[in-house]
Design a protein around this motif. Structure first.
Motif, PDB file in Angstrom:
ATOM      1  N   GLU A  17       0.858  -1.419   0.064  1.00  0.00           N
ATOM      2  CA  GLU A  17       0.073  -0.056  -0.228  1.00  0.00           C
ATOM      3  C   GLU A  17       0.558   1.348  -0.180  1.00  0.00           C
ATOM      4  O   GLU A  17       2.104   1.153   0.582  1.00  0.00           O
ATOM      5  N   VAL A  18       0.713   2.477  -1.319  1.00  0.00           N
ATOM      6  CA  VAL A  18       1.088   3.684  -0.552  1.00  0.00           C
ATOM      7  C   VAL A  18      -0.043   4.678  -0.360  1.00  0.00           C
ATOM      8  O   VAL A  18      -1.241   4.902  -1.031  1.00  0.00           O
ATOM      9  N   HIS A  19       0.456   5.302   1.166  1.00  0.00           N
ATOM     10  CA  HIS A  19       0.001   5.631   1.173  1.00  0.00           C
ATOM     11  C   HIS A  19      -0.439   7.535   0.720  1.00  0.00           C
ATOM     12  O   HIS A  19       0.271   8.464   1.998  1.00  0.00           O
ATOM     13  N   CYS A  42       4.803  13.886  -1.530  1.00  0.00           N
ATOM     14  CA  CYS A  42       4.173  13.773  -0.483  1.00  0.00           C
ATOM     15  C   CYS A  42       2.707  13.714  -0.809  1.00  0.00           C
ATOM     16  O   CYS A  42       1.703  14.665   0.156  1.00  0.00           O
ATOM     17  N   GLY A  43       2.015  13.688  -2.614  1.00  0.00           N
ATOM     18  CA  GLY A  43       0.697  13.577  -2.849  1.00  0.00           C
ATOM     19  C   GLY A  43       0.086  14.914  -3.486  1.00  0.00           C
ATOM     20  O   GLY A  43      -1.400  15.112  -3.004  1.00  0.00           O
ATOM     21  N   LYS A  44       1.326  15.842  -3.811  1.00  0.00           N
ATOM     22  CA  LYS A  44       0.302  17.267  -4.309  1.00  0.00           C
ATOM     23  C   LYS A  44      -0.089  16.717  -5.998  1.00  0.00           C
ATOM     24  O   LYS A  44      -1.498  17.125  -5.480  1.00  0.00           O
ATOM     25  N   SER A  45      -0.067  15.758  -6.204  1.00  0.00           N
ATOM     26  CA  SER A  45      -0.922  15.597  -7.186  1.00  0.00           C
ATOM     27  C   SER A  45      -1.552  14.682  -7.114  1.00  0.00           C
ATOM     28  O   SER A  45      -3.005  14.918  -7.728  1.00  0.00           O
ATOM     29  N   THR A  46      -2.116  13.780  -6.306  1.00  0.00           N
ATOM     30  CA  THR A  46      -2.784  13.193  -6.023  1.00  0.00           C
ATOM     31  C   THR A  46      -4.167  13.791  -5.373  1.00  0.00           C
ATOM     32  O   THR A  46      -5.359  13.929  -5.578  1.00  0.00           O
ATOM     33  N   LEU A  47      -3.949  15.456  -4.458  1.00  0.00           N
ATOM     34  CA  LEU A  47      -4.944  16.033  -4.154  1.00  0.00           C
ATOM     35  C   LEU A  47      -5.736  16.630  -5.064  1.00  0.00           C
ATOM     36  O   LEU A  47      -6.434  16.585  -5.469  1.00  0.00           O
TER      37      LEU A  47
HETATM   38  N1  LIG Z   1      -1.048   5.515  -9.554  1.00  0.00           N
HETATM   39  C1  LIG Z   1      -0.243   5.027  -8.649  1.00  0.00           C
HETATM   40  N2  LIG Z   1      -0.107   3.990  -8.113  1.00  0.00           N
HETATM   41  C2  LIG Z   1       0.671   3.545  -6.580  1.00  0.00           C
HETATM   42  N3  LIG Z   1       1.143   4.746  -6.322  1.00  0.00           N
HETATM   43  C3  LIG Z   1       1.446   6.121  -6.061  1.00  0.00           C
HETATM   44  C4  LIG Z   1       0.383   6.442  -7.969  1.00  0.00           C
HETATM   45  N4  LIG Z   1       0.371   7.642  -8.202  1.00  0.00           N
HETATM   46  C5  LIG Z   1       1.111   7.975  -7.298  1.00  0.00           C
HETATM   47  N5  LIG Z   1       1.380   7.067  -6.311  1.00  0.00           N
HETATM   48  C6  LIG Z   1       2.407   7.316  -5.352  1.00  0.00           C
HETATM   49  O1  LIG Z   1       1.842   7.982  -4.283  1.00  0.00           O
HETATM   50  C7  LIG Z   1       2.748   8.950  -3.869  1.00  0.00           C
HETATM   51  C8  LIG Z   1       2.098  10.442  -3.555  1.00  0.00           C
HETATM   52  O2  LIG Z   1       2.613  10.602  -5.449  1.00  0.00           O
HETATM   53  P1  LIG Z   1       1.501  12.000  -5.955  1.00  0.00           P
HETATM   54  O3  LIG Z   1       2.302  11.698  -7.490  1.00  0.00           O
HETATM   55  O4  LIG Z   1       0.367  12.323  -5.696  1.00  0.00           O
HETATM   56  O5  LIG Z   1       2.820  12.830  -5.685  1.00  0.00           O
HETATM   57  P2  LIG Z   1       3.381  14.090  -5.672  1.00  0.00           P
HETATM   58  O6  LIG Z   1       3.348  15.630  -4.518  1.00  0.00           O
HETATM   59  O7  LIG Z   1       2.822  15.029  -6.905  1.00  0.00           O
HETATM   60  O8  LIG Z   1       5.293  13.740  -6.544  1.00  0.00           O
HETATM   61  P3  LIG Z   1       5.787  15.094  -7.430  1.00  0.00           P
HETATM   62  O9  LIG Z   1       6.546  16.359  -7.401  1.00  0.00           O
HETATM   63  O10 LIG Z   1       6.882  14.056  -7.615  1.00  0.00           O
HETATM   64  O11 LIG Z   1       4.921  15.698  -8.879  1.00  0.00           O
HETATM   65  C9  LIG Z   1       3.863   8.520  -3.671  1.00  0.00           C
HETATM   66  O12 LIG Z   1       4.476   8.242  -3.427  1.00  0.00           O
HETATM   67  C10 LIG Z   1       3.567   8.056  -5.833  1.00  0.00           C
HETATM   68  O13 LIG Z   1       4.745   7.458  -6.200  1.00  0.00           O
END
Ligand SMILES: Nc1ncnc2c1ncn2[C@@H]1O[C@H](COP(=O)(O)OP(=O)(O)OP(=O)(O)O)[C@@H](O)[C@H]1O
Ligand SMILES: [Mg+2]
Length: 221
Positions: A17-19, A42-47
């Motif tokens: 799991e990735v939180h 850190c989760g920015k794009s996820t948000l």
């Molecule tokens: N589709 C996915 N499947 C599995 N893990 C993922 C997926 N998308 C993102 N992650 C993981 O979730 C976490 C947050 O990812 P995210 O893309 O939100 O980071 P970020 O802050 O946007 O990073 P960056 O600055 O590199 O763009 C990371 O550990 C990433 O590896």
């Protein structure tokens, strides 16, 4: 108003799991210009993807102007994206075979606007972006900053209430980045939309009204 309440996003991957987001609660007032910052992963794009209705939280509630995004069906999410949302990408994503004004008016034409009205509105947006003189240029004839400002104009052409941008200056040199940032500032100061950008750039974060620093899937203190 944008509200996230106890939002978590857990990805299942081969390694376990990735939180990506952990219990994030947040409110963003209308017409705020917010910059989401923090280290890679850190989760920015996820948000941003959650706010864009492109992804669903594992748990928690997300409301944008009264519309619940978590658990919403595809029809509702498609309508949300089409009507209320504008998105700007790091790599501009203009269609190479269309001029600037054709790119900007395209969303209006696709939603059934009359050609004449669409053109007028697109020219208004190019004017806002300082690109009146570049309206008939093709993307390959434009600088990165011009392309990105055209992409911002396109994202706003249908008058969305929320503009999301993931690293909008990430692919630009400092002069072009500064021009894109001043366009975003202008949009915010005219109250045209709520702006939420993800950025690694201190200059970009500094022009926002509000910083949302994140670390390891949480809001940093
Ligand atoms: N589709 C996915 N499947 C599995 N893990 C993922 C997926 N998308 C993102 N992650 C993981 O979730 C976490 C947050 O990812 P995210 O893309 O939100 O980071 P970020 O802050 O946007 O990073 P960056 O600055 O590199 O763009 C990371 O550990 C990433 O590896
Ligand atoms: Mg990212």
């Amino acid at each position: 108003m944008i509200r996230l309440s106890h939002v978590s996003r857990v990805y299942q991957s081969a390694a376990g799991e990735v939180h990506a987001l952990r219990d994030v609660s947040l409110e963003i007032a209308p017409r705020t210009f917010a910059a989401v910052t923090g280290p890679s992963g850190c989760g920015k794009s996820t948000l941003l993807n959650l706010l864009g209705g492109l992804d669903q939280p594992t748990s928690g509630e997300i409301t944008v102007d009264g519309l619940r995004l978590d658990g919403a069906d595809d029809t509702a999410l498609t309508a949300y994206r089409r009507e209320r949302l504008g998105v700007v990408f790091q790599f501009f994503n203009l269609l190479p075979s269309m001029t600037a004004v054709e790119n900007v008016e395209l969303p209006l034409l696709l939603s059934g606007e009359k050609a004449r009205e669409a053109r007028l509105r697109a020219m208004e947006m190019l004017d806002l972006a300082g690109l009146t003189g570049r309206a008939h240029a093709f993307p390959h004839q434009m600088s990165g900053g011009e392309m990105q400002r055209a992409a911002v104009a396109r994202a706003l052409v249908h008058r969305p209430s929320l503009l999301l941008a993931d690293e909008p200056t990430g692919n630009l040199d400092s002069d072009n980045a500064a021009r894109v940032l001043s366009l975003l500032q202008k949009i915010a100061s005219q109250g045209l939309a709520t702006l939420i950008i993800v950025t690694h750039s201190p200059e970009a974060a500094a022009v926002a009204h509000r910083q949302i620093p994140m670390i390891d899937g949480r809001l940093a203190a």
